[in-house]
Design a protein around this motif. Structure first.
Motif, PDB file in Angstrom:
ATOM      1  N   SER A 112      -0.079   9.862   6.320  1.00 27.73           N
ATOM      2  CA  SER A 112      -1.372   9.306   6.015  1.00 27.73           C
ATOM      3  C   SER A 112      -1.947   9.136   7.519  1.00 27.73           C
ATOM      4  O   SER A 112      -1.412   9.562   8.398  1.00 27.73           O
ATOM      5  CB  SER A 112      -1.402   8.059   5.388  1.00 27.73           C
ATOM      6  OG  SER A 112      -0.771   7.092   6.187  1.00 27.73           O
ATOM      7  N   HIS A 161       1.100   4.739  -2.352  1.00 27.98           N
ATOM      8  CA  HIS A 161       1.286   5.960  -2.265  1.00 27.98           C
ATOM      9  C   HIS A 161       2.699   6.926  -2.523  1.00 27.98           C
ATOM     10  O   HIS A 161       2.682   7.826  -3.086  1.00 27.98           O
ATOM     11  CB  HIS A 161       1.280   6.394  -0.773  1.00 27.98           C
ATOM     12  CG  HIS A 161      -0.353   6.130  -0.169  1.00 27.98           C
ATOM     13  ND1 HIS A 161      -1.145   7.180  -0.277  1.00 27.98           N
ATOM     14  CD2 HIS A 161      -0.670   5.247   0.926  1.00 27.98           C
ATOM     15  CE1 HIS A 161      -2.477   6.779   0.187  1.00 27.98           C
ATOM     16  NE2 HIS A 161      -2.071   5.784   1.074  1.00 27.98           N
ATOM     17  N   HIS A 171       0.906  -1.326   0.005  1.00 27.65           N
ATOM     18  CA  HIS A 171      -0.073   0.075   0.030  1.00 27.65           C
ATOM     19  C   HIS A 171       0.948   1.304  -0.045  1.00 27.65           C
ATOM     20  O   HIS A 171       0.520   2.262  -0.662  1.00 27.65           O
ATOM     21  CB  HIS A 171      -0.869  -0.146   1.312  1.00 27.65           C
ATOM     22  CG  HIS A 171      -1.838   0.923   1.245  1.00 27.65           C
ATOM     23  ND1 HIS A 171      -2.895   1.513   0.438  1.00 27.65           N
ATOM     24  CD2 HIS A 171      -1.781   2.169   2.126  1.00 27.65           C
ATOM     25  CE1 HIS A 171      -3.396   2.465   0.978  1.00 27.65           C
ATOM     26  NE2 HIS A 171      -2.915   2.847   1.988  1.00 27.65           N
ATOM     27  N   ASP A 231      -6.489   7.129  -0.160  1.00 27.19           N
ATOM     28  CA  ASP A 231      -6.559   5.925  -0.817  1.00 27.19           C
ATOM     29  C   ASP A 231      -7.366   5.643  -2.124  1.00 27.19           C
ATOM     30  O   ASP A 231      -8.404   6.274  -2.304  1.00 27.19           O
ATOM     31  CB  ASP A 231      -6.800   4.845   0.165  1.00 27.19           C
ATOM     32  CG  ASP A 231      -6.016   4.708   1.319  1.00 27.19           C
ATOM     33  OD1 ASP A 231      -5.077   5.311   1.338  1.00 27.19           O
ATOM     34  OD2 ASP A 231      -6.536   4.014   2.356  1.00 27.19           O
TER      35      ASP A 231
HETATM   36 ZN    ZN Z   1      -3.128   5.080   2.581  1.00 28.34          ZN
END
Ligand code: ZN
Ligand code: KG4
Length: 341
Positions: free
Chosen positions: A136, A115, A111, A300
């Motif tokens: 985040s 980003h 993930h 996201d």
């Molecule tokens: Zn995230």
């Protein structure tokens, strides 16, 4: 190469199609914010159920909207972690079922790598090597990026992430969940100089962060006021100034160490206007440049996963097997992002 990207690590179901030649073809997002708002935070079981309910219609909508025939899709990338385990499993199971049905390879994506690479979805792109600030709701870290999958963590939060501090302080001020954007809007009406919040861990050397003290400081400050709307706005402004100052100071230190010309800023808090302005100005002064994703890709989304998946499939063609493997990791250090390769 044309990749379907699937993001389900937390409270957004994100799908996108990225083509190595044509760029981003389309993306759709279903946000669960309204579902979790009454609870003041993400409820993992509700998140998994909602991903399972929404993901198939979302794919149908994406294919209809883009006019893409699924037969032209050559691979599928899904977020394998870090995140909520049930939510990740929905994305992993969906990706692998589609991979079997369409007979295309499926790859797990980290993930945070998604980003980190999100600014490459924009017209103006950074070049390797660069320094990245990932900010985040779950992470705050500075990373030296030498190339795809080559990440060295320079510093990270020892307690709360910056976004978490925004959310907790926002909750205290009655701003709902998540509170980052609302707190930032309120800060514009406040006087940032009325209260002086600390700039945690800036009075000693190092690149690590600590944000949990700021929410306690906000609570004490709030309790000492009359709790008027102006008090609220002044606290929001002082809090935001403290977080932004701290992030800017640590970025400057990291860049001094890496000597990189390019700074990438990504993750939900990179949508913060004050942070974007300050870091752009700092990079300009240093003779370099700051790169941010567009606002929709700070938080996201499926596009960043489709892009990261496409880069990985091109860089590591040996990983392209058509065999279902449900691989997820709730905790997964960025430095081990190649473990499923
Ligand atoms: Zn995230
Ligand atoms: O990257 P993200 O969507 O989810 C995680 O992977 O954590 O980030 C969400 C976080 C939340 O904490 C939210 O409050 C924060 O990003 N956020 C902001 C802003 N927009 C979103 N924080 C400060 N200012 C904003 N404008």
């Amino acid at each position: 190469m044309r990749i379907l990207g699937i993001e389900t690590s937390c409270d957004e179901t994100g799908l996108a199609i990225y083509d190595a030649n044509e760029g981003l073809i389309g993306h759709l997002l279903h946000s669960q914010i309204a579902l979790h708002r009454p609870y003041g935070g993400v409820v993992p079981e509700l998140a998994s159920r909602d991903h399972a309910k929404k993901i198939t219609p979302l794919l149908a909508a994406l294919l209809a909207e883009t006019g893409i025939d699924h037969k032209t899709i050559s691979g599928i990338a899904y977020t394998a972690g870090p995140g909520l385990i049930g939510a990740l499993l929905v994305g992993a199971a969906f990706a692998n079922a589609l991979g079997m049905a369409w007979q295309v390879p499926v790859i797990p994506v980290h993930h945070l790598e998604g980003h980190l690479l999100a600014p490459f979805l924009e017209e103006e792109q950074p070049t390797f090597p660069f320094t990245a600030l990932l900010v985040s709701g779950g992470h705050t870290m500075l990373v030296a990026v030498r190339g795809l999958g080559q990440y060295a963590v320079l510093g990270e939060s020892l307690d709360d992430a910056a976004g978490e501090a925004f959310d907790k302080t926002g909750k205290l001020l009655g701003l709902g969940y998540p509170a980052g954007a609302a707190l930032s809007a309120l800060a514009r009406k406040g006087d940032a100089t009325r209260f002086r919040f600390p700039r945690p861990m800036t009075d000693r050397p190092g690149i690590d962060f600590s944000f949990s003290g700021l929410k306690t400081f906000a609570w004490h400050t709030w309790e000492q006021t009359e709790k008027t709307d102006q008090d609220k706005a002044d606290i929001a402004a002082a809090f935001e100034a403290a977080v932004v100052d701290t992030l800017v100071i640590k970025c400057r230190r990291a860049l001094k160490m890496t000597q990189h010309q390019h700074l990438v800023v990504s993750g939900g808090v990179s949508a913060n206007q004050a942070l974007r302005e300050r870091l752009s100005l700092m990079m300009h002064e240093l003779g370099g440049r700051a790169f941010f994703p567009r606002l929709a890709f700070c938080t996201d989304n499926g596009a960043m996963i489709a892009y990261a998946g496409c880069m990985r499939m091109q860089a590591f063609p040996s990983s392209l097997q058509i065999s279902p493997r449900i691989q997820v990791k709730a905790r997964w250090p960025l430095t081990q992002c190649d473990m499923f390769k």
